[in-house]
Design a protein around this motif. Structure first.
Motif, short mmCIF file in Angstrom:
data_model
loop_
_atom_site.label_atom_id
_atom_site.label_comp_id
_atom_site.label_asym_id
_atom_site.label_seq_id
_atom_site.Cartn_x
_atom_site.Cartn_y
_atom_site.Cartn_z
N ALA A 623 1.76 16.95 -0.18
CA ALA A 623 2.46 15.53 -0.11
C ALA A 623 2.92 15.23 -1.53
CB ALA A 623 1.54 14.87 0.43
N GLN A 624 2.15 15.45 -2.53
CA GLN A 624 2.52 15.11 -3.74
C GLN A 624 3.58 16.02 -4.24
OE1 GLN A 624 1.04 12.68 -5.69
NE2 GLN A 624 -0.73 11.98 -4.64
N ARG A 625 3.72 17.32 -4.12
CA ARG A 625 4.77 17.89 -4.35
C ARG A 625 6.08 17.71 -3.77
NH1 ARG A 625 7.21 19.59 -8.48
NH2 ARG A 625 8.68 21.76 -8.08
N ILE A 626 6.15 17.20 -2.68
CA ILE A 626 7.22 16.79 -1.83
C ILE A 626 7.62 15.52 -2.38
CG2 ILE A 626 7.75 15.74 0.42
CD1 ILE A 626 6.02 17.91 2.03
N PHE A 627 6.97 14.59 -2.79
CA PHE A 627 7.44 13.41 -3.38
C PHE A 627 8.04 13.91 -4.56
CE2 PHE A 627 4.26 10.93 -0.78
CZ PHE A 627 5.14 10.26 0.01
N ASP A 628 7.54 14.66 -5.40
CA ASP A 628 8.06 15.18 -6.69
C ASP A 628 9.77 15.76 -6.33
OD1 ASP A 628 6.11 14.28 -8.24
OD2 ASP A 628 5.24 16.40 -8.11
N THR A 649 8.35 6.20 5.19
CA THR A 649 8.22 6.60 3.93
C THR A 649 7.16 5.79 3.05
OG1 THR A 649 10.65 7.15 3.82
CG2 THR A 649 9.52 6.71 1.74
N LEU A 650 7.19 4.36 3.30
CA LEU A 650 6.06 3.47 3.10
C LEU A 650 4.67 3.99 3.42
CD1 LEU A 650 8.20 0.16 3.14
CD2 LEU A 650 7.40 1.46 1.23
N ARG A 651 4.55 4.33 4.89
CA ARG A 651 3.35 4.74 5.27
C ARG A 651 2.81 5.92 4.84
NH1 ARG A 651 4.80 2.93 11.45
NH2 ARG A 651 5.08 0.77 11.28
N ALA A 652 3.78 6.67 4.46
CA ALA A 652 3.52 8.05 3.87
C ALA A 652 2.99 7.91 2.63
CB ALA A 652 4.67 9.10 4.14
N LEU A 653 3.79 7.15 1.64
CA LEU A 653 3.02 6.68 0.31
C LEU A 653 1.81 6.16 0.42
CD1 LEU A 653 6.36 5.32 -1.06
CD2 LEU A 653 5.05 7.54 -2.11
N MET A 654 1.42 5.18 1.29
CA MET A 654 0.18 4.91 1.38
C MET A 654 -0.70 5.90 1.84
SD MET A 654 0.80 0.71 2.90
CE MET A 654 1.67 1.28 4.08
N SER A 655 -0.51 6.73 2.70
CA SER A 655 -1.29 7.75 3.03
C SER A 655 -1.78 8.74 2.13
CB SER A 655 -0.58 8.58 4.31
OG SER A 655 -0.50 7.72 5.52
N GLY A 657 -2.30 7.70 -0.83
CA GLY A 657 -2.89 6.78 -2.02
C GLY A 657 -1.84 6.33 -3.31
N MET A 658 -0.61 6.26 -2.86
CA MET A 658 0.39 5.87 -3.59
C MET A 658 1.00 4.60 -3.44
SD MET A 658 2.30 9.49 -3.59
CE MET A 658 3.58 9.13 -4.99
N ARG A 659 0.26 3.37 -3.28
CA ARG A 659 0.59 2.07 -3.00
C ARG A 659 1.51 1.41 -3.99
NH1 ARG A 659 -3.77 -1.82 -0.87
NH2 ARG A 659 -5.46 -0.56 -2.12
N GLU A 660 1.05 1.75 -5.57
CA GLU A 660 2.13 1.41 -6.43
C GLU A 660 3.81 1.75 -6.33
OE1 GLU A 660 2.17 1.06 -11.26
OE2 GLU A 660 0.34 1.89 -10.42
N GLN A 661 3.65 2.94 -6.02
CA GLN A 661 4.88 3.57 -5.95
C GLN A 661 5.82 2.87 -4.57
OE1 GLN A 661 2.14 5.12 -6.24
NE2 GLN A 661 2.69 6.99 -7.85
N ALA A 662 4.87 2.85 -3.51
CA ALA A 662 5.46 1.90 -2.17
C ALA A 662 5.92 0.74 -2.76
CB ALA A 662 4.18 1.94 -1.21
N VAL A 663 5.35 -0.16 -3.45
CA VAL A 663 5.63 -1.50 -3.85
C VAL A 663 6.77 -1.29 -4.78
CG1 VAL A 663 5.26 -3.50 -5.45
CG2 VAL A 663 3.29 -2.53 -3.87
N PRO A 737 -7.89 -4.53 -1.42
CA PRO A 737 -6.92 -5.02 -2.25
C PRO A 737 -6.20 -4.25 -3.22
CG PRO A 737 -8.70 -6.57 -1.90
CD PRO A 737 -9.20 -5.04 -1.62
N PHE A 738 -4.88 -4.40 -3.08
CA PHE A 738 -3.92 -3.84 -4.26
C PHE A 738 -4.25 -4.35 -5.85
CE2 PHE A 738 0.10 -3.45 -6.30
CZ PHE A 738 0.21 -1.88 -6.73
N ALA A 739 -4.60 -3.43 -6.59
CA ALA A 739 -4.91 -3.96 -7.96
C ALA A 739 -3.52 -3.49 -8.80
CB ALA A 739 -5.88 -3.02 -8.63
N GLY A 740 -2.53 -4.40 -8.48
CA GLY A 740 -1.26 -4.28 -9.41
C GLY A 740 -0.96 -5.40 -10.36
N ALA A 741 0.21 -5.34 -10.75
CA ALA A 741 0.48 -6.06 -12.17
C ALA A 741 0.54 -7.67 -11.99
CB ALA A 741 1.57 -5.53 -12.98
N PHE A 742 0.54 -8.07 -10.65
CA PHE A 742 0.87 -9.61 -10.12
C PHE A 742 -0.45 -9.97 -9.32
CE2 PHE A 742 2.99 -6.34 -7.42
CZ PHE A 742 2.38 -6.59 -6.14
#
Length: 790
Positions: A623-628, A649-655, A657-663, A737-742
């Motif tokens: 999955a990581q390589r596919i996103f690359d 796409t957003l659910r795949a990113l969350m699956s 562990g890429m929530r920051e990329q999803a946001v 909870p998402f630990a983002g910049a906001f």
């Protein structure tokens, strides 16, 4: 339980051929004397296609909910406030859409507090064709609800027909429809299932124009070949006011109202002018709404007002001739009067054009009676990131806009209850934003009632006028049923509709090839509005089937159906084993769109690859390589997901562990492509003036009010809270909870109450209802149940 009806289905007399036509209206009336009034009265009523009810001259209700006639809804209206001692008049304007062959009819009964039937539809009623409405008006075939323009002449309405004492002896007795064995409903086809309304009554609020977009005057020229189409004249370019009059136009704005005076040019009477010029006003309501337009005016007899509706301006000008030719015409009688359109329209802008107005016409008030489903404002999202706030607002508003008597793809164009749109996106958004389960429940029941003999569901389930069939939509309905059970915890949904689910599964298993993959389904696989290769073995369709079959395995467990559970376990295992061998391309390190006759498609898409990831058909490392390969420095040329499939796409990113990329993706796509462009609701595709569905750019109008594009309303609540349902009914949920910049504050409605998740200054806080157990989520962000990535 089936209700016993004493009333009969009635319609225009058999000798009236117009009763079998399209876009026709009929008046029906009946007088009844009531003494010693009962504490309460109820009217049981339905019509095919629609009715508008008056009791003793007062508007009392309209309906029914949009439906197909073999699953016909009826209303139960408390008419107690309208009933008087003595003679009462029940009057109806009944509309026949006639977009499909078959009969139309009216069915009604009045009962007292004891349930006794005091009056019912039979051949003692009186009816006549309502010639106040023109029948041969412009038809916009894409619309399910109101495809015809509405031309109404008040001078043709019989004076006093809605009140007792009116002489209707010149009206005809209606015909009574009979079934093969009885004329008593429900034993009368095609209305063989009569269903009491299972959702709350819609609410109406008054809204007003917020701004005058512009004013102009336009030369009046008749299109002799298409006089029925008002959109041609309404879309003509005008000129600055010179020969016409618009006085106090600001009186059309806001709730206060005011007397706005209009008059057409008069120079043609003395031949000073070559032609007639009509004054025009374009009003902006600030956002799209679904509403009946209401006018209060004083006019000379024969004055005509044309009203055009549009959800946006084209090149800064009103134009509804390109697409969505929604328009009304009102021909006035002399004096003060009111007009309300029979059918609601969806619009942000309206254009008023006065015709035949050589004498001044006074508009005392213009308002829109906005009709909407009565959601409670329960879910909320507020953050320090203003762009995310904007995205959430337009997505939530779109869900509201697309919820009426049914859940629509868009109210502006089709008003259609598309099974895939609703199941994949809208239901989750409704749970997340409003916590409502009644309208989703109606959708699931109504859709199941339309199941076809081969086990699949038609794509549209609130109308028979659209006969499209996309097999993936049937899978999405099964998924929607499963998620409804998971959210409510009510097993009745599984028990009641498990047979329907098995028919859907059987339909797909009939197309499994020797490698365990779905191949050559003889229907139009949809997936997304994008240039995808769908021939042969479709990658996203097989991934969707794999995931949905897993949900059906869980349903089989509930039902104690060991045969189906084992059958699907084996089918999923074989599909998974064959998936990579047939569809993964090692050279490109990703999945191709499809395989046809043993050859992989040259096309690569976000849709195919994120489907494989989300539905658990590839490892985390892959999955990581596919996103690359999709978005990295060595990315491949590929097809981007449109708003609908970006939810995968957003659910795949969350699956992964890429929530920051999803946001970041939400901000890049919905933020930059919609919110920052001034959108007040979500676009059907990323561009409004064209589609890339065929590989190039086709310049066709896209809607700006499409619910299937509103997935961030769910994502910004569930995704950032890391929320997932761990036990059906939400008694146990996971939160991460998402630990983002906001910072952010999130409120998520659950059946037990409100779950609150906030993050401020790097600290998270979770407050749950007393009956809800919250644990730290390992996966987080998908209340639908995460697919495992190995």
């Amino acid at each position: 339980m089936s209700r016993y009806w004493k009333g009969k289905w009635i319609w225009a007399p058999a000798q009236d051929e117009s009763g079998n036509g399209s876009n026709v209206y009929y008046y029906f009336r009946k007088e009844i004397e009531l003494k010693n009034l009962s504490p309460s009265y109820r009217l049981y009523i339905t019509a095919d296609t629609r009715y508008r009810l008056h009791i003793n001259g007062q508007p009392t209700g309209s309906g029914p909910a949009m439906c197909v006639n073999h699953y016909q809804y009826y209303d139960v209206i408390d008419v107690t406030p309208s009933i008087e001692e003595g003679i009462n008049c029940i009057a109806l304007e009944v509309y026949r859409l006639g977009s499909i062959p078959g009969p139309s009819g009216l069915l009604a009964e009045l009962t007292d507090a004891d349930g006794a039937v005091l009056m019912s539809t039979d051949d003692s009623w009186r009816t006549v064709k309502a010639d106040a409405w023109r029948s041969d008006t412009q038809f916009f075939r894409m619309s399910m609800y109101s495809p015809f323009q509405e031309h109404y002449s008040s001078t043709r309405e019989p004076v006093g027909w809605k009140e007792s004492g009116f002489r209707d002896d010149g009206w005809a007795r209606p015909r009574i429809w009979s079934g093969p064995v009885s004329d008593s409903p429900p034993a009368v086809a095609p209305w063989t299932r009569l269903i009491e309304r299972d959702i709350p009554k819609l609410i109406e609020t008054r809204e007003y124009a917020r701004a005058i977009a512009y004013m102009e005057e336009s030369i009046e020229l008749m299109n002799r070949m298409r006089s029925e189409d008002l959109s041609i004249g309404l879309s003509m370019a005008g000129q600055p006011l010179q020969f016409t009059m618009i006085h106090r136009a600001e009186g059309l704005l806001g709730a206060e109202g005011g007397d706005t005076e209009l008059r057409c040019s008069v120079g043609h009477l003395s031949r000073e002018l070559d032609g007639i010029y009509n004054p025009c006003i374009v009003l902006d309501f600030g956002r799209s709404i679904n509403a009946y337009l209401e006018l209060d005016l004083t006019a000379a007899a024969g004055a005509v007002i044309d009203i055009g509706y549009a959800e946006r301006l084209l090149n800064g000008r009103f134009n509804n001739a390109v697409e969505g030719m929604y328009a009304d015409r009102y021909e006035a009688r002399a004096g003060r009067q009111k007009f309300r359109s029979y059918h609601w329209k969806s619009f942000r802008y309206i254009k008023l054009m006065l015709r035949s107005g050589t004498e001044p016409l006074m508009l005392h008030r213009l308002q829109a009676a906005r009709c909407r489903y009565p959601y409670e404002e329960r879910g909320s999202f507020h953050s320090s990131d203003q762009l995310l706030n904007q995205v959430f607002r337009i997505c939530k508003d779109t869900l509201d806009l697309c919820s009426n008597d049914s859940i629509m793809d868009t109210p502006w164009r089709e008003q259609a209850q598309f099974v895939g749109d609703v199941s994949a996106v809208t239901l989750g958004g409704i749970y997340a934003c409003f916590g409502d389960v009644l309208l989703p429940g109606k959708f699931l029941r109504q859709s199941a009632a339309n199941q076809l003999p081969d086990g699949l569901l038609p794509s549209v389930t609130n109308s028979l006028a659209n006969d499209s069939l996309h097999p993936d939509y049937s899978l999405w309905w099964v998924w929607g049923l499963w998620q409804h059970y998971r959210y409510t915890g009510e097993e009745q949904w599984i028990h009641r509709y498990y047979p329907h689910v098995l028919k859907v599964v059987d339909a797909f298993l009939g197309y499994v090839n020797h490698q365990g993959l779905i191949e050559h389904m003889p229907y139009a696989v949809f997936i997304d509005w994008a240039h995808l290769d769908r021939k042969g073995v479709s990658t996203p369709l097989n991934a969707l089937f794999y995931g949905v079959a897993g949900a059906v395995e869980a349903m089989a467990e509930i039902k104690g159906d060991a045969y189906t559970r084992e059958r699907l376990r084996m089918a999923r295992s074989k599909l998974k084993n064959g998936f990579d061998a047939v569809l993964f391309c090692p050279e490109r390190e990703c999945y191709t769109d499809a395989s046809f006759e043993g050859k992989q498609s040259p096309r690569i898409s976000e849709q195919a690859n994120t489907s494989a990831i989300y539905w658990g058909l590839c490892s985390r490392a892959r999955a990581q390589r596919i996103f690359d390969r999709l978005w990295g420095e060595d990315s491949l040329i590929h097809t981007e997901s449109q708003p609908f499939h970006t939810m995968i796409t957003l659910r795949a990113l969350m699956s992964a562990g890429m929530r920051e990329q999803a946001v970041a993706l939400v901000k890049d796509r919905w933020g930059k492509r919609m919110a920052l462009k001034g959108a007040t609701s979500t676009y059907e595709e990323w561009e409004s003036n064209g589609s890339r569905r065929n590989g190039g750019f086709t310049p066709i109008m896209r809607t700006q009010s499409h619910a299937w594009s509103a997935y961030p309303a769910e994502f910004l609540l569930y995704g950032l809270a890391g929320f997932e349902i761990l036990e059906p009914g939400c008694g146990k949920v996971g939160v991460k909870p998402f630990a983002g910049a906001f910072d952010y504050d999130i409120v998520i409605p659950l059946p037990q109450g409100l779950l609150r998740v906030s993050r401020k200054a790097g600290m998270s806080e979770v407050m749950a209802p007393p009956l809800v157990k919250v644990v730290s989520s390992e996966k987080g962000g998908d209340a639908r149940g995460q697919q495992s990535i190995q």
